[in-house]
Design a protein around this motif. Sequence first.
Motif, PDB file in Angstrom:
ATOM      1  N   LYS A  92       1.006  -1.304   0.338  1.00  0.00           N
ATOM      2  CA  LYS A  92       0.185   0.080   0.044  1.00  0.00           C
ATOM      3  C   LYS A  92       0.818   1.380   0.028  1.00  0.00           C
ATOM      4  CE  LYS A  92      -4.184  -2.091   2.075  1.00  0.00           C
ATOM      5  NZ  LYS A  92      -5.071  -2.140   3.117  1.00  0.00           N
ATOM      6  N   ARG A  93       2.094   1.057   0.357  1.00  0.00           N
ATOM      7  CA  ARG A  93       2.959   2.402   0.454  1.00  0.00           C
ATOM      8  C   ARG A  93       3.570   2.536  -1.023  1.00  0.00           C
ATOM      9  NH1 ARG A  93       5.564   0.410   5.258  1.00  0.00           N
ATOM     10  NH2 ARG A  93       7.306  -0.213   3.973  1.00  0.00           N
ATOM     11  N   VAL A  94       4.090   1.578  -1.570  1.00  0.00           N
ATOM     12  CA  VAL A  94       4.794   1.632  -2.624  1.00  0.00           C
ATOM     13  C   VAL A  94       3.998   1.517  -4.122  1.00  0.00           C
ATOM     14  CG1 VAL A  94       6.758   0.786  -1.604  1.00  0.00           C
ATOM     15  CG2 VAL A  94       5.297  -0.850  -2.972  1.00  0.00           C
ATOM     16  N   LEU A 101      -2.089   8.668   8.199  1.00  0.00           N
ATOM     17  CA  LEU A 101      -0.398   8.960   8.332  1.00  0.00           C
ATOM     18  C   LEU A 101       0.134   8.840   7.123  1.00  0.00           C
ATOM     19  CD1 LEU A 101       0.288   6.351  11.171  1.00  0.00           C
ATOM     20  CD2 LEU A 101       0.294   8.850  11.390  1.00  0.00           C
ATOM     21  N   TYR A 102      -0.233   7.964   5.940  1.00  0.00           N
ATOM     22  CA  TYR A 102       0.356   7.941   4.775  1.00  0.00           C
ATOM     23  C   TYR A 102      -0.057   9.210   3.946  1.00  0.00           C
ATOM     24  CZ  TYR A 102       1.251   2.981   4.949  1.00  0.00           C
ATOM     25  OH  TYR A 102       1.553   1.642   5.218  1.00  0.00           O
ATOM     26  N   GLU A 103      -1.362   9.702   4.158  1.00  0.00           N
ATOM     27  CA  GLU A 103      -1.519  11.026   3.628  1.00  0.00           C
ATOM     28  C   GLU A 103      -0.948  12.125   4.286  1.00  0.00           C
ATOM     29  OE1 GLU A 103      -3.724  13.144   0.741  1.00  0.00           O
ATOM     30  OE2 GLU A 103      -3.570  11.041   1.120  1.00  0.00           O
ATOM     31  N   ARG A 104      -0.535  12.066   5.191  1.00  0.00           N
ATOM     32  CA  ARG A 104       0.054  13.257   6.098  1.00  0.00           C
ATOM     33  C   ARG A 104       1.517  13.533   5.814  1.00  0.00           C
ATOM     34  NH1 ARG A 104      -1.342  15.161  11.681  1.00  0.00           N
ATOM     35  NH2 ARG A 104      -0.235  17.084  10.903  1.00  0.00           N
ATOM     36  N   PHE A 105       2.253  12.307   5.628  1.00  0.00           N
ATOM     37  CA  PHE A 105       3.465  12.083   6.004  1.00  0.00           C
ATOM     38  C   PHE A 105       4.249  11.100   4.914  1.00  0.00           C
ATOM     39  CE2 PHE A 105       2.043  12.295  10.545  1.00  0.00           C
ATOM     40  CZ  PHE A 105       2.257  13.528  10.747  1.00  0.00           C
ATOM     41  N   GLU A 106       3.596  10.520   4.216  1.00  0.00           N
ATOM     42  CA  GLU A 106       3.972   9.717   2.912  1.00  0.00           C
ATOM     43  C   GLU A 106       4.949   8.482   3.391  1.00  0.00           C
ATOM     44  OE1 GLU A 106       5.865  12.161   0.205  1.00  0.00           O
ATOM     45  OE2 GLU A 106       3.890  13.098  -0.307  1.00  0.00           O
ATOM     46  N   ILE A 107       5.885   8.805   4.156  1.00  0.00           N
ATOM     47  CA  ILE A 107       6.763   7.630   4.648  1.00  0.00           C
ATOM     48  C   ILE A 107       6.445   7.336   5.907  1.00  0.00           C
ATOM     49  CG2 ILE A 107       9.078   6.735   5.039  1.00  0.00           C
ATOM     50  CD1 ILE A 107       9.869   8.594   2.467  1.00  0.00           C
ATOM     51  N   ILE A 108       6.191   6.059   6.420  1.00  0.00           N
ATOM     52  CA  ILE A 108       5.823   5.548   7.705  1.00  0.00           C
ATOM     53  C   ILE A 108       6.757   4.621   7.859  1.00  0.00           C
ATOM     54  CG2 ILE A 108       4.084   4.503   9.177  1.00  0.00           C
ATOM     55  CD1 ILE A 108       3.285   7.212   7.503  1.00  0.00           C
ATOM     56  N   CYS A 111      -1.378  15.298  15.343  1.00  0.00           N
ATOM     57  CA  CYS A 111      -0.180  15.619  15.751  1.00  0.00           C
ATOM     58  C   CYS A 111       0.799  16.261  14.676  1.00  0.00           C
ATOM     59  CB  CYS A 111       0.564  14.111  15.682  1.00  0.00           C
ATOM     60  SG  CYS A 111       0.640  12.977  14.077  1.00  0.00           S
ATOM     61  N   ALA A 112       1.884  17.007  15.126  1.00  0.00           N
ATOM     62  CA  ALA A 112       2.679  17.751  14.366  1.00  0.00           C
ATOM     63  C   ALA A 112       3.467  16.998  13.159  1.00  0.00           C
ATOM     64  CB  ALA A 112       3.327  18.463  15.323  1.00  0.00           C
ATOM     65  N   ASP A 113       3.933  15.851  13.731  1.00  0.00           N
ATOM     66  CA  ASP A 113       5.065  15.131  12.891  1.00  0.00           C
ATOM     67  C   ASP A 113       4.766  13.883  13.204  1.00  0.00           C
ATOM     68  OD1 ASP A 113       6.668  14.957  15.119  1.00  0.00           O
ATOM     69  OD2 ASP A 113       7.463  16.855  14.403  1.00  0.00           O
TER      70      ASP A 113
END
Length: 333
Positions: free
Chosen positions: A187-189, A284-291, A318-320
């Motif tokens: 789902k990430r790649v 998390l994926y939408e906001r920070f892309e790499i988890i 959360c901020a980051d």
Amino acid sequence: MAKQQPERGTDEAFLQLMTVSGSSVLKLLGVAPEKADNYHFRAVALKEKRFEPDVEGIPILESDDSKEAPVFVEFQGYKDPFIRYRLAASVFHGCAKRKYKSRVIAGIIYTAQEYQDAALSLSTVTPIQKYQNLTNFFKEIVLTDYKEKELRATDPKLIVLAPFTLDTETEKAALLKKSQKWRNAVKRVFPTHQRREALDILGLFILNRFRQLEYEEVRAMLDFDLMDTVAGRQVYDMGHQKGHQNGHKSGLEIGLETGLQKGLQKGHQDGWLEKAREDVLEVLYERFEIIPDEIIDEISAIELRGVLKQLHRQAIRCADIDSFNEILLRTVE
């Protein structure tokens, strides 16, 4: 001699992989990344194969002056002594038919060492010295020789081949944990429009590699119904037919019946939990892309819906990602 058929085929899944991300497989065969994207792929229908490879890669900008070599690929998931002969014949036949004048790349990807060991050398039928060593003609890959991190380093999308890096006797608990990581990596790649196909491919490879698993178990591992896909239904039909030949219900059919019964009691609860986990990861994926993988592992292990709902809110606020990780660690302590 009749061609041996695997219990759970890999051909369909490999062909699907080539259409979804053929450039990733080319990189595994040693093609430079900057050249791997310069191909489109033609999957040969299995029932129509004569002197044809499983997949043929043709330069996108095909011309007499093309500097990209045509690619012929065979995928081998069972013992076939004549696989090299067939690939050699398909290369020569393909070049003659399409009047290719450039060099070619020919490769065989074996899913296990025993299948490569079973392949006869071309030197069996010819004394010509140049055929004694296939290094400059065939590129041969044995997937069980690789570690998962090596596949991912070659191309992250090769995560769908990760099942072949595990021992076939891997315990189900460990396999479940790994499968969830693979699912999340897919789902990430893969872009959104390819994720369903990529999960389909991953599921079929898991079924092929771990013969002790039932269809319903793989469905639970990936939270994905293979029966929604053509290849998945083909795997089911293979198991269904074999079961009747043996005079009893196939393991796949039993798995489906058991899954329906258990679904009345537990299915909704498991579905809610998995949906809650996916909701957290999606934010998390939408906001920070790499988890980081450790965050994915922690979230995947949470069995309380209330905790997941709380984490979903924190993922939004959360901020980051580091801040979220601190909250997550405090939550699961």
